[in-house]
Design a protein around this motif. Structure first.
Motif, mmCIF file in Angstrom:
data_model
loop_
_atom_site.group_PDB
_atom_site.id
_atom_site.type_symbol
_atom_site.label_atom_id
_atom_site.label_comp_id
_atom_site.label_asym_id
_atom_site.label_seq_id
_atom_site.Cartn_x
_atom_site.Cartn_y
_atom_site.Cartn_z
ATOM 1 N N THR A 102 0.841 -1.193 0.000
ATOM 2 C CA THR A 102 0.000 0.000 0.000
ATOM 3 C C THR A 102 0.879 1.246 0.000
ATOM 4 O OG1 THR A 102 -0.165 -0.183 2.412
ATOM 5 C CG2 THR A 102 -1.988 -1.069 1.099
ATOM 6 N N VAL A 103 0.319 2.349 -0.522
ATOM 7 C CA VAL A 103 1.079 3.590 -0.701
ATOM 8 C C VAL A 103 1.103 4.364 0.611
ATOM 9 C CG1 VAL A 103 1.204 5.754 -1.979
ATOM 10 C CG2 VAL A 103 0.424 3.662 -3.136
ATOM 11 N N PRO A 104 2.288 4.696 1.128
ATOM 12 C CA PRO A 104 2.377 5.433 2.392
ATOM 13 C C PRO A 104 1.863 6.868 2.250
ATOM 14 C CG PRO A 104 4.436 4.303 1.886
ATOM 15 C CD PRO A 104 3.605 4.261 0.645
ATOM 16 N N PRO A 105 1.518 7.514 3.360
ATOM 17 C CA PRO A 105 1.040 8.906 3.315
ATOM 18 C C PRO A 105 2.183 9.876 3.032
ATOM 19 C CG PRO A 105 1.225 8.160 5.577
ATOM 20 C CD PRO A 105 1.516 6.956 4.717
ATOM 21 N N ASP B 6 -1.028 -11.753 -5.280
ATOM 22 C CA ASP B 6 -0.867 -12.945 -4.458
ATOM 23 C C ASP B 6 -0.688 -12.638 -2.981
ATOM 24 O OD1 ASP B 6 -0.817 -14.859 -6.693
ATOM 25 O OD2 ASP B 6 1.027 -13.801 -7.233
ATOM 26 N N GLY B 7 -0.417 -11.385 -2.664
ATOM 27 C CA GLY B 7 -0.226 -11.012 -1.266
ATOM 28 C C GLY B 7 -0.082 -9.517 -1.142
ATOM 29 N N LEU B 8 -0.222 -9.025 0.077
ATOM 30 C CA LEU B 8 -0.142 -7.590 0.319
ATOM 31 C C LEU B 8 0.647 -7.319 1.586
ATOM 32 C CD1 LEU B 8 -2.500 -4.756 -0.210
ATOM 33 C CD2 LEU B 8 -2.069 -5.264 2.202
ATOM 34 N N VAL B 9 1.467 -6.269 1.552
ATOM 35 C CA VAL B 9 2.126 -5.757 2.747
ATOM 36 C C VAL B 9 1.628 -4.332 2.944
ATOM 37 C CG1 VAL B 9 4.179 -5.170 1.375
ATOM 38 C CG2 VAL B 9 4.317 -5.227 3.871
ATOM 39 N N ASP B 10 1.087 -4.044 4.113
ATOM 40 C CA ASP B 10 0.403 -2.774 4.351
ATOM 41 C C ASP B 10 1.390 -1.726 4.856
ATOM 42 O OD1 ASP B 10 -1.484 -0.807 4.675
ATOM 43 O OD2 ASP B 10 -2.943 -2.106 5.667
ATOM 44 N N PHE B 11 2.203 -1.194 3.929
ATOM 45 C CA PHE B 11 3.175 -0.173 4.288
ATOM 46 C C PHE B 11 2.492 1.084 4.824
ATOM 47 C CE2 PHE B 11 5.972 -2.201 0.874
ATOM 48 C CZ PHE B 11 6.784 -2.849 1.800
ATOM 49 N N ASP B 12 1.311 1.392 4.312
ATOM 50 C CA ASP B 12 0.565 2.549 4.814
ATOM 51 C C ASP B 12 0.309 2.401 6.309
ATOM 52 O OD1 ASP B 12 -1.204 4.807 4.983
ATOM 53 O OD2 ASP B 12 -2.911 3.467 4.654
ATOM 54 N N ALA B 13 -0.192 1.249 6.727
ATOM 55 C CA ALA B 13 -0.479 1.023 8.140
ATOM 56 C C ALA B 13 0.792 1.058 8.983
ATOM 57 C CB ALA B 13 -1.194 -0.312 8.323
ATOM 58 N N VAL B 14 1.902 0.581 8.422
ATOM 59 C CA VAL B 14 3.170 0.562 9.150
ATOM 60 C C VAL B 14 3.703 1.968 9.384
ATOM 61 C CG1 VAL B 14 5.615 -0.097 8.983
ATOM 62 C CG2 VAL B 14 3.834 -1.738 8.365
ATOM 63 N N LEU B 15 3.598 2.844 8.383
ATOM 64 C CA LEU B 15 4.305 4.123 8.407
ATOM 65 C C LEU B 15 3.464 5.319 8.844
ATOM 66 C CD1 LEU B 15 6.311 3.777 5.054
ATOM 67 C CD2 LEU B 15 7.214 3.525 7.378
ATOM 68 N N ARG B 16 2.152 5.223 8.796
ATOM 69 C CA ARG B 16 1.343 6.417 9.025
ATOM 70 C C ARG B 16 1.314 6.826 10.500
ATOM 71 N NH1 ARG B 16 -3.855 2.938 7.396
ATOM 72 N NH2 ARG B 16 -4.449 2.120 9.456
ATOM 73 N N ASP B 17 1.116 8.105 10.690
ATOM 74 C CA ASP B 17 1.003 8.682 12.018
ATOM 75 C C ASP B 17 -0.347 8.269 12.610
ATOM 76 O OD1 ASP B 17 0.747 10.302 14.276
ATOM 77 O OD2 ASP B 17 1.576 12.082 13.312
ATOM 78 N N PRO B 18 -0.375 7.651 13.776
ATOM 79 C CA PRO B 18 -1.660 7.246 14.358
ATOM 80 C C PRO B 18 -2.575 8.416 14.675
ATOM 81 C CG PRO B 18 0.141 6.910 15.926
ATOM 82 C CD PRO B 18 0.775 7.230 14.614
ATOM 83 N N ASP B 19 -1.999 9.618 14.782
ATOM 84 C CA ASP B 19 -2.809 10.806 15.065
ATOM 85 C C ASP B 19 -3.234 11.543 13.806
ATOM 86 O OD1 ASP B 19 -2.592 10.417 17.847
ATOM 87 O OD2 ASP B 19 -0.618 11.365 17.851
ATOM 88 N N ASP B 20 -2.659 11.195 12.663
ATOM 89 C CA ASP B 20 -3.012 11.839 11.392
ATOM 90 C C ASP B 20 -2.614 10.893 10.270
ATOM 91 O OD1 ASP B 20 -3.401 13.325 9.114
ATOM 92 O OD2 ASP B 20 -2.304 15.094 9.795
ATOM 93 N N ALA B 21 -3.604 10.140 9.758
ATOM 94 C CA ALA B 21 -3.318 9.084 8.782
ATOM 95 C C ALA B 21 -2.842 9.611 7.438
ATOM 96 C CB ALA B 21 -4.557 8.219 8.581
ATOM 97 N N SER B 22 -2.851 10.924 7.231
ATOM 98 C CA SER B 22 -2.364 11.499 5.981
ATOM 99 C C SER B 22 -0.877 11.836 6.042
ATOM 100 C CB SER B 22 -3.168 12.758 5.623
ATOM 101 O OG SER B 22 -2.955 13.779 6.585
ATOM 102 N N ARG B 23 -0.255 11.624 7.200
ATOM 103 C CA ARG B 23 1.162 11.960 7.391
ATOM 104 C C ARG B 23 1.963 10.741 7.825
ATOM 105 N NH1 ARG B 23 1.973 17.543 7.943
ATOM 106 N NH2 ARG B 23 0.082 18.764 8.351
ATOM 107 N N LEU B 24 3.269 10.800 7.566
ATOM 108 C CA LEU B 24 4.172 9.798 8.102
ATOM 109 C C LEU B 24 4.303 9.964 9.612
ATOM 110 C CD1 LEU B 24 7.160 9.851 5.565
ATOM 111 C CD2 LEU B 24 5.483 8.025 5.837
ATOM 112 N N LYS B 25 4.457 8.857 10.303
ATOM 113 C CA LYS B 25 4.780 8.892 11.722
ATOM 114 C C LYS B 25 6.103 9.639 11.894
ATOM 115 C CE LYS B 25 5.355 5.650 15.586
ATOM 116 N NZ LYS B 25 5.369 4.202 15.940
#
Length: 435
Positions: free
Chosen positions: A343-346, A383-402
């Protein structure tokens, strides 16, 4: 890929590094590739695409791209001329072996490229120890001329190495040589030499596109995508891109991980290199022994339209992105290749302090990114997915990197972010079967 079968554990492979013992027969927990009968080595390969023996394993790569003009926003990082120059390029291997080959690329050249001499040595320093460099031959000769649009693979060089080993390849160019083929974002300092003294430093790869070793791997994985995979934002000379972290973790498991990222890359259109659709056959599916491809792409397809990179380009749509992934999926299925997508990171606030800050990210672009990610999480095209968006996003603002995962430009991950990305990719995901 071919069928999988059980093989004796005494075959030398990956992390073994010990003498073969035909008496020590056991079944490994993971299925291993069949071994072909020993054949005569292919000493010279010359073609628009490179031909390799099945027993040669990729240990390093830098995907070629066309050298752009001085009018483009970014400098090439190359010397003004390579004619008559000697350039040393250090690199870190992802895989070991007893012999190496290198591949030189003139894929985008419009004229023959003369290389008068090529040398290889252990270590990544600018100056190789005297007497430690070994000659690299091409069809038994020290010099080679690479035709326009071609790549050439060398003869084997006996040089035992292990995964994580640092080596240097030194190329001396003939008169009239012109660099039309390079890899812009090397994440490694190269050196223009004058009598083995540093005359200048460069930040791009030139001509050198692949290193192969003679040790079979249990699995070969190619990471392909844009600057996040290529490593923009990662410190130079430190091997802290996410494929680097993945390689270090999986090499002891018998897995060779190769980085085929190109900064500025896009799924559907050419960017700072050819589109994924145009190059994935060459840079991923045709890699010797490849089993799985991890694709992270879409940021530039979404962000470039309306920015200074592509001010007049039509805004991206979800339907076009879906069609692009469908096309990649069809290619992978035709090759019987396992395709993993990320997935595409923020990237809200990306590139602060630059002319692109106001247009690279918008609320509309972020909405499209989220729609695309939601679709990727559900589609059965891959065949599979790695959720880079979920890994990298800021939990307080999902449009930004942590913040801890931000390299500072709010677009590319830091070393900690890259390490977290690699940690999200399990061996089970790559293999597609429980261990």
């Amino acid at each position: 890929m071919g069928a999988w079968q059980l093989v004796p554990a005494w075959r030398r492979h990956a992390g073994a590094g010990r003498a073969a013992d035909p008496r020590n027969l056991q079944i490994r927990g993971r299925m291993m590739k069949p071994i072909t009968a020993t054949t005569a080595l292919l000493f010279f390969a010359l073609s628009a695409g490179t031909v390799h023996s099945e027993e040669w394993t990729p240990a390093w790569a830098a995907s070629p791209e066309a050298v752009w003009s001085s009018e483009f926003d970014f400098p090439t990082g190359l010397p003004d001329s390579i004619a008559g120059q000697t350039i040393r390029q250090p690199l870190t291997l992802a895989w070991g072996g007893d012999s190496l080959r290198i591949t030189l690329s003139n894929s985008y050249g419009t004229k023959p490229l003369p290389v008068d001499e090529a040398m290889i040595a252990l270590g990544g320093k600018a100056a190789a120890l005297e007497g430690q460099e070994l000659p690299i031959l091409f069809g038994g000769k020290s010099e080679v001329t690479i035709p326009p649009g071609a790549r050439i693979t060398s003869d084997p060089v006996a040089l035992p190495v292990e995964a994580g080993q640092r080596i240097s390849v030194t190329l001396s160019y003939g008169e009239g040589a012109v660099a039309e083929d390079f890899h812009w974002d090397a994440r490694e300092t190269g050196f223009v030499l004058d009598e083995d003294q540093i005359d200048a430093e460069i930040t791009a790869r030139v001509t050198l596109s692949d290193v192969l070793t003679d040790r079979p791997a249990d699995m070969v994985v190619v990471a392909i995508g844009d600057s996040i995979t290529d490593g923009n934002g990662a410190a130079l000379n430190e091997d802290v891109r996410w494929p680097d972290f993945l390689s270090r973790r999986l090499a002891p498991e018998g897995v060779a991980v190769i980085n085929a990222g190109i900064s500025g890359g896009r799924l559907l259109s050419n960017g700072m290199g050819e589109s994924i659709l145009a190059r994935i056959d060459r840079d991923a599916f045709a890699v010797p022994g490849v089993d799985a491809v991890v694709l992270l792409i879409g940021t530039n397809d979404i962000a470039w339209p309306g920015s200074s990179f592509a001010p007049d380009e039509t805004p991206m749509t979800l339907e076009r992105l879906q069609a692009g992934i469908a096309a990649v999926s069809a290619k992978s299925k035709a090759r019987d290749m396992r395709l993993i997508v990320g997935t595409v990171p923020p990237f809200r606030g990306a590139l602060p302090g630059t002319p692109m800050a106001a247009t690279y990210w918008t609320a509309g672009k972020d909405a499209l990114r989220r729609e695309f990610n939601d679709w990727l999480r559900k589609t059965d095209l891959v065949d599979g997915l790695v959720d880079f968006d979920a890994v990298l996003r800021d939990p307080d603002d999902a449009s930004r990197l942590k913040p801890a995962y931000d390299s500072g430009d709010r677009l590319h991950p830091s070393a900690a972010g890259n390490e977290a990305m690699a940690a999200a990719i399990s061996l089970e995901l790559l293999e597609g079967e429980p261990r």
